[in-house]
Motif scaffolding. Structure first.
Motif, mmCIF file in Angstrom:
data_model
loop_
_atom_site.group_PDB
_atom_site.id
_atom_site.type_symbol
_atom_site.label_atom_id
_atom_site.label_comp_id
_atom_site.label_asym_id
_atom_site.label_seq_id
_atom_site.Cartn_x
_atom_site.Cartn_y
_atom_site.Cartn_z
ATOM 1 N N PRO A 1 36.788 40.393 44.472
ATOM 2 C CA PRO A 1 36.155 41.555 45.110
ATOM 3 C C PRO A 1 36.885 42.873 44.878
ATOM 4 C CG PRO A 1 36.160 39.683 46.594
ATOM 5 C CD PRO A 1 37.009 39.298 45.429
ATOM 6 N N LEU A 2 38.211 42.829 44.810
ATOM 7 C CA LEU A 2 38.946 44.084 44.606
ATOM 8 C C LEU A 2 38.667 44.678 43.230
ATOM 9 C CD1 LEU A 2 42.416 43.432 46.278
ATOM 10 C CD2 LEU A 2 40.350 44.431 47.255
ATOM 11 N N LEU A 3 38.527 43.844 42.231
ATOM 12 C CA LEU A 3 38.193 44.351 40.900
ATOM 13 C C LEU A 3 36.737 44.794 40.818
ATOM 14 C CD1 LEU A 3 40.141 41.968 38.484
ATOM 15 C CD2 LEU A 3 40.438 44.427 38.751
ATOM 16 N N GLU A 4 35.889 44.170 41.615
ATOM 17 C CA GLU A 4 34.476 44.554 41.601
ATOM 18 C C GLU A 4 34.267 45.980 42.099
ATOM 19 O OE1 GLU A 4 32.490 41.545 43.871
ATOM 20 O OE2 GLU A 4 33.194 39.933 42.540
ATOM 21 N N ARG A 5 35.241 46.554 42.775
ATOM 22 C CA ARG A 5 35.145 47.945 43.219
ATOM 23 C C ARG A 5 35.338 48.931 42.071
ATOM 24 N NH1 ARG A 5 39.053 47.526 48.585
ATOM 25 N NH2 ARG A 5 37.860 45.887 49.674
ATOM 26 N N HIS A 6 35.860 48.446 40.954
ATOM 27 C CA HIS A 6 36.202 49.333 39.848
ATOM 28 C C HIS A 6 35.587 48.913 38.511
ATOM 29 C CE1 HIS A 6 39.320 51.073 42.475
ATOM 30 N NE2 HIS A 6 39.576 49.826 42.824
ATOM 31 N N LEU A 7 35.239 47.646 38.383
ATOM 32 C CA LEU A 7 34.744 47.104 37.121
ATOM 33 C C LEU A 7 33.427 46.376 37.348
ATOM 34 C CD1 LEU A 7 38.040 45.480 35.743
ATOM 35 C CD2 LEU A 7 37.159 47.773 35.241
ATOM 36 N N THR A 8 32.630 46.288 36.293
ATOM 37 C CA THR A 8 31.480 45.394 36.296
ATOM 38 C C THR A 8 31.984 44.021 35.900
ATOM 39 O OG1 THR A 8 29.981 47.189 35.651
ATOM 40 C CG2 THR A 8 29.197 44.936 35.328
ATOM 41 N N MET A 9 32.063 43.132 36.875
ATOM 42 C CA MET A 9 32.588 41.800 36.636
ATOM 43 C C MET A 9 31.432 40.863 36.285
ATOM 44 S SD MET A 9 35.774 42.383 37.071
ATOM 45 C CE MET A 9 36.507 40.738 37.118
ATOM 46 N N VAL A 10 31.495 40.281 35.111
ATOM 47 C CA VAL A 10 30.474 39.354 34.634
ATOM 48 C C VAL A 10 31.090 37.960 34.636
ATOM 49 C CG1 VAL A 10 28.964 38.728 32.714
ATOM 50 C CG2 VAL A 10 29.400 41.142 33.228
ATOM 51 N N TYR A 11 30.741 37.159 35.630
ATOM 52 C CA TYR A 11 31.314 35.828 35.793
ATOM 53 C C TYR A 11 30.437 34.810 35.060
ATOM 54 C CZ TYR A 11 33.795 38.123 39.664
ATOM 55 O OH TYR A 11 34.561 38.960 40.437
ATOM 56 N N VAL A 12 30.999 34.208 34.037
ATOM 57 C CA VAL A 12 30.279 33.197 33.270
ATOM 58 C C VAL A 12 30.227 31.895 34.065
ATOM 59 C CG1 VAL A 12 30.274 31.840 31.144
ATOM 60 C CG2 VAL A 12 31.024 34.233 31.103
ATOM 61 N N GLU A 13 29.069 31.288 34.090
ATOM 62 C CA GLU A 13 28.917 29.946 34.653
ATOM 63 C C GLU A 13 28.943 28.996 33.454
ATOM 64 O OE1 GLU A 13 26.189 27.803 38.098
ATOM 65 O OE2 GLU A 13 25.923 29.912 37.574
ATOM 66 N N PRO A 14 30.101 28.428 33.120
ATOM 67 C CA PRO A 14 30.229 27.694 31.859
ATOM 68 C C PRO A 14 29.161 26.614 31.703
ATOM 69 C CG PRO A 14 32.384 28.004 32.838
ATOM 70 C CD PRO A 14 31.377 28.436 33.875
ATOM 71 N N ILE A 15 28.655 26.478 30.489
ATOM 72 C CA ILE A 15 27.680 25.422 30.230
ATOM 73 C C ILE A 15 28.268 24.083 30.681
ATOM 74 C CG2 ILE A 15 26.420 26.589 28.397
ATOM 75 C CD1 ILE A 15 28.133 24.972 26.385
ATOM 76 N N GLY A 16 27.389 23.237 31.203
ATOM 77 C CA GLY A 16 27.829 21.967 31.751
ATOM 78 C C GLY A 16 28.109 22.015 33.238
ATOM 79 N N THR A 17 28.107 23.238 33.831
ATOM 80 C CA THR A 17 28.378 23.376 35.258
ATOM 81 C C THR A 17 27.253 24.137 35.939
ATOM 82 O OG1 THR A 17 29.578 25.484 35.084
ATOM 83 C CG2 THR A 17 30.860 23.465 34.795
ATOM 84 N N GLY A 18 27.056 23.855 37.212
ATOM 85 C CA GLY A 18 26.154 24.626 38.044
ATOM 86 C C GLY A 18 24.770 24.799 37.469
ATOM 87 N N GLY A 19 24.296 26.050 37.463
ATOM 88 C CA GLY A 19 22.963 26.359 36.983
ATOM 89 C C GLY A 19 22.838 26.504 35.488
ATOM 90 N N SER A 20 23.939 26.437 34.762
ATOM 91 C CA SER A 20 23.864 26.447 33.299
ATOM 92 C C SER A 20 23.452 25.076 32.789
ATOM 93 C CB SER A 20 25.209 26.857 32.689
ATOM 94 O OG SER A 20 25.476 28.233 32.921
ATOM 95 N N GLY A 21 22.955 25.043 31.562
ATOM 96 C CA GLY A 21 22.477 23.785 31.000
ATOM 97 C C GLY A 21 23.598 22.880 30.533
ATOM 98 N N ARG A 22 23.230 21.645 30.257
ATOM 99 C CA ARG A 22 24.175 20.656 29.748
ATOM 100 C C ARG A 22 23.857 20.337 28.296
ATOM 101 N NH1 ARG A 22 25.440 16.115 34.399
ATOM 102 N NH2 ARG A 22 26.217 17.584 35.967
ATOM 103 N N LEU A 23 24.905 20.064 27.543
ATOM 104 C CA LEU A 23 24.722 19.635 26.155
ATOM 105 C C LEU A 23 24.072 18.258 26.121
ATOM 106 C CD1 LEU A 23 28.222 20.607 24.698
ATOM 107 C CD2 LEU A 23 26.087 21.913 24.506
ATOM 108 N N PRO A 24 23.332 17.951 25.058
ATOM 109 C CA PRO A 24 22.790 16.593 24.922
ATOM 110 C C PRO A 24 23.879 15.527 24.945
ATOM 111 C CG PRO A 24 21.734 18.066 23.363
ATOM 112 C CD PRO A 24 22.867 18.843 23.972
ATOM 113 N N SER A 25 25.090 15.905 24.521
ATOM 114 C CA SER A 25 26.209 14.955 24.472
ATOM 115 C C SER A 25 27.019 14.927 25.763
ATOM 116 C CB SER A 25 27.136 15.324 23.308
ATOM 117 O OG SER A 25 27.590 16.672 23.429
ATOM 118 N N HIS A 26 26.573 15.634 26.808
ATOM 119 C CA HIS A 26 27.313 15.702 28.075
ATOM 120 C C HIS A 26 27.740 14.293 28.541
ATOM 121 C CE1 HIS A 26 28.295 17.632 31.956
ATOM 122 N NE2 HIS A 26 27.979 16.456 32.479
ATOM 123 N N PRO A 27 29.010 14.124 28.960
ATOM 124 C CA PRO A 27 30.030 15.110 29.301
ATOM 125 C C PRO A 27 30.946 15.492 28.143
ATOM 126 C CG PRO A 27 30.805 12.947 29.932
ATOM 127 C CD PRO A 27 29.411 12.749 29.362
#
Length: 306
Positions: free
Chosen positions: A60-86
């Motif tokens: 949050p402290l950096l968000e006051r000064h920068l546009t923080m773009v947090y990647v949701e790495p593939i294979g986790t959360g709402g990002s997709g999974r590779l056909p070869s997952h895991p």
């Protein structure tokens, strides 16, 4: 601490690639999700693991000064999974998704911040696909994996165990470390991630009211660390990093047991012109333990390398 100028406001229009909130796109039919917060020059953040969800990296402290773009790495959360997952989640694969993301954001240059395993990804991206990078922050990383890295981590864990020898929670932490080699699914990944977490802070048990919710909020997916052919993605960047020609900030906590100061000093010595910041009262999660010094280090670096 300096405050950088804002990016082109047109990029912040509703539903634009840098509008605040969750955004996603597809690469080869696989969804890549990311989250935008804050305003100012763009800093793309890649979390660790592999397999740890992105939320613990909110700054949050950096968000006051920068546009923080947090990647949701593939294979986790709402990002997709590779056909070869895991399997198949190599640094090159993550880097290819990062390249598409940085191109889509629509700004000439971004800063890339990688934490833990994300620092290994960030180093690879800086070495192989640096065209859109103004600078890279290697936070809690190392130039190598494998036996040498494992031996150093083992030594640091022993130091942690000696320090907290009389604490009733120590046995559970050591049991979690012992279970790392048997991780085989999401449940065991999460159990180990939460189990070892007290050792990732400089003084977790002395600040459990503050850090306990961080531990409870951790989410994780099982990612094997093997490529599609079931071979380890072994890392040794020492030779390559000597030729890295990109502004680099190296950040480490003095009490980090996993990627401790030894490795950050080595990164600093390998990378010509790099900066080294040691957070004296932090472990592996300095952005949570010492948020103000962490913010100042990153902001000053971004300002000086725009």
């Amino acid at each position: 601490m300096n405050t950088p100028a804002n990016p082109d406001s047109a990029l912040r229009e509703p539903n634009g690639p840098l509008s605040v909130g969750a955004r996603s796109f597809e690469v080869g039919g696989i969804a890549q999700r990311y989250h935008v917060y804050g305003d100012g020059p763009v800093c793309v953040v890649h979390s660790g693991g592999p397999g740890i969800f992105w939320e613990y990296m909110r700054m949050p402290l950096l968000e006051r000064h920068l546009t923080m773009v947090y990647v949701e790495p593939i294979g986790t959360g709402g990002s997709g999974r590779l056909p070869s997952h895991p399997h198949g989640y190599t640094r090159d694969r993550y880097s290819r998704f990062l390249a598409v993301l940085t191109n889509r954001l629509g700004v000439e240059k971004v800063h890339l911040l990688g934490h833990s395993h994300g620092a290994f990804v960030a180093a690879y991206h800086a070495l192989h696909r640096a065209e859109r990078l103004a600078g890279v922050v290697l936070y809690g990383g190392a130039p190598v994996t494998g036996p040498e890295h494992g031996e150093e981590a083992g030594r640091r864990v022993q130091e942690f165990a000696a320090k907290y020898a009389d604490h009733p929670g120590l046995a559970d932490v050591l049991a979690a470390f012992g279970a790392m080699s048997s991780i085989a699914d999401d449940a065991s990944t999460l159990a180990v991630a939460r189990g070892v977490l007290p050792s990732y802070f400089a003084d977790y048990w002395g600040n459990e009211e503050r850090f306990g919710p961080v531990r409870d909020a951790v989410r994780a997916t099982y990612v094997s660390g093997l490529d599609e052919d079931l071979c380890p993605d072994v890392i040794d960047d020492r030779a390559a990093l000597k030729g890295l020609d990109l502004p680099t900030l190296v950040v480490v906590g003095r009490h980090d047991v996993i990627c401790g100061p030894r490795w950050s000093r080595e990164l600093h010595e390998l990378i010509h012109g790099s900066r080294l910041v040691v957070l004296e009262n932090s472990g592996h999660l300095g952005h949570i333990e010492e948020p103000e010094p962490f913010r100042d280090a990153v902001l000053d670096f971004v300002t000086d390398t725009l």
